[in-house]
Design an enzyme around this catalytic site. Structure first.
Site, mmCIF file in Angstrom:
data_model
loop_
_atom_site.group_PDB
_atom_site.id
_atom_site.type_symbol
_atom_site.label_atom_id
_atom_site.label_comp_id
_atom_site.label_asym_id
_atom_site.label_seq_id
_atom_site.Cartn_x
_atom_site.Cartn_y
_atom_site.Cartn_z
ATOM 1 N N LYS A 97 -35.742 6.384 -20.549
ATOM 2 C CA LYS A 97 -35.451 6.811 -19.186
ATOM 3 C C LYS A 97 -36.593 7.632 -18.589
ATOM 4 O O LYS A 97 -36.835 7.566 -17.379
ATOM 5 C CB LYS A 97 -34.132 7.592 -19.147
ATOM 6 C CG LYS A 97 -32.910 6.736 -19.484
ATOM 7 C CD LYS A 97 -32.797 5.522 -18.574
ATOM 8 C CE LYS A 97 -31.556 4.692 -18.861
ATOM 9 N NZ LYS A 97 -31.447 3.501 -17.994
ATOM 10 N N TYR A 150 -33.156 6.655 -26.069
ATOM 11 C CA TYR A 150 -32.667 6.554 -24.689
ATOM 12 C C TYR A 150 -33.467 7.468 -23.764
ATOM 13 O O TYR A 150 -33.853 7.080 -22.661
ATOM 14 C CB TYR A 150 -31.187 6.912 -24.659
ATOM 15 C CG TYR A 150 -30.491 6.631 -23.351
ATOM 16 C CD1 TYR A 150 -30.121 5.335 -23.013
ATOM 17 C CD2 TYR A 150 -30.188 7.661 -22.460
ATOM 18 C CE1 TYR A 150 -29.467 5.079 -21.819
ATOM 19 C CE2 TYR A 150 -29.541 7.414 -21.265
ATOM 20 C CZ TYR A 150 -29.180 6.113 -20.946
ATOM 21 O OH TYR A 150 -28.544 5.855 -19.753
#
Length: 314
Positions: free
Chosen positions: A155, A151
């Site tokens: 991002k 993740y």
């Protein structure tokens, strides 16, 4: 004046909250997510608010899917004014214990899927002479945290991609690229995440409501801005990460285990990384109290309290 708004990731969390807000304003909506059944529920919610809605079940990781979604929006409503992208998945686990197939699909969804959506949106915007793309990033695009490697990588990549797109958009007047970076948000993404850590995740305090983030998204559609941060602790975390990296790295692990994980054990599973789970699709994840219910409960207290007072012996 109503606009045509595409929302990818519209079945739950921030995307669903944003879809409801756009619908309440009378905007025309093109809603996209993987689960046809859940998407139909959101469509009905938005139609009940008076909006014209087209729902298109789609997986943005499939080659050509975002372009086909854009074509469907143009065919139905004649163009696209705003494209809001909120689709994302997560996995908890130490990097070396997270299966490669899961790691890669999180990156494929959260970064490469976002890139495919951006490509489809910007091609239509440039052809039409204008439009606004609103991407949903995270404070984890500026800092790091253990057990969320896929993740975080996604991002950080999305943050860099957004910056490049903003630079290139300067060559095309009328085209805007925005990113909204929330901190912890009360959505189901934590329960729906894949998990190879043995403990379920949760949003660390302070936790914002998805409606608050959705308002920032809608505001960017009205008044495009390069970056909007949503979360009281975001600035503190970013300053600590940049200015005091040694202290940050020493503290972030214990704090993550204390505040970002529950004590509930969980067997290894893929969550919704590869397939949707309609049963868990909702705007909120249940991490915050229902303030409306609290207010109603408090509002109902005076009657019983006064009755009890009258019954007290004198």
């Amino acid at each position: 004046m109503s606009r045509t708004v595409v929302v990818t990731g519209a079945s739950s969390g921030i995307g669903r909250a944003a879809a409801r807000m756009f619908a309440a304003r009378g905007d025309r909506l093109v809603l996209a997510a993987r689960s046809p059944g859940t998407l139909a529920e959101v469509r009905d919610e938005c139609r009940a608010a008076g909006a014209q809605v087209l729902d298109v079940p789609v997986d943005i990781t499939v080659e050509g899917a975002p372009a086909a979604l854009a074509d469907a929006a143009v065919e139905r409503f004649g163009g696209i004014d705003v494209w809001v992208h909120t689709a994302a998945v997560m996995v908890y686990g130490r990097f070396e214990e997270t299966p490669q197939r899961v790691f890669e699909h999180v990156v494929r969804t959260d970064l490469l899927g976002a890139a495919a959506v951006a490509r489809a949106a910007l091609e239509r915007f440039r052809a039409a002479g204008g439009g606004t793309l609103v991407l949903t990033g995270s404070v984890l695009g500026h800092i790091t945290a253990p057990y969320l490697s896929a993740y975080v990588v996604s991002k950080w990549g999305l943050q860099g991609l957004t910056r490049v797109l903003q630079q290139e958009a300067r060559e095309t007047p009328g085209v805007h690229v925005c990113i909204v970076n929330p901190g912890s948000v009360d959505t189901p993404v934590y329960q729906r995440a894949a998990n190879y850590l043995g403990r379920t995740g949760r949003p660390p305090l302070p936790v914002a409501t998805p409606e608050r983030v959705a308002r920032a998204v809608v505001d960017c559609a009205d008044r495009p801005r390069r970056e909007v941060s949503v979360g009281r602790a975001n600035v503190v975390m970013r300053v600590g990460f940049t200015a005091l990296p040694g202290v940050y790295d020493a503290l972030v692990g214990p704090l993550m285990r204390l505040a970002g994980l529950t004590d509930r054990p969980v067997a290894p599973h893929d969550g919704v990384v590869f397939a949707p789970d309609p049963a868990s699709a909702a705007v909120r994840g249940g991490w915050l109290p229902d303030l409306g219910r609290v207010v109603r409960a408090v509002g109902g207290l005076p009657g019983p309290v006064l009755a009890a007072a009258r019954k007290r012996p004198r």
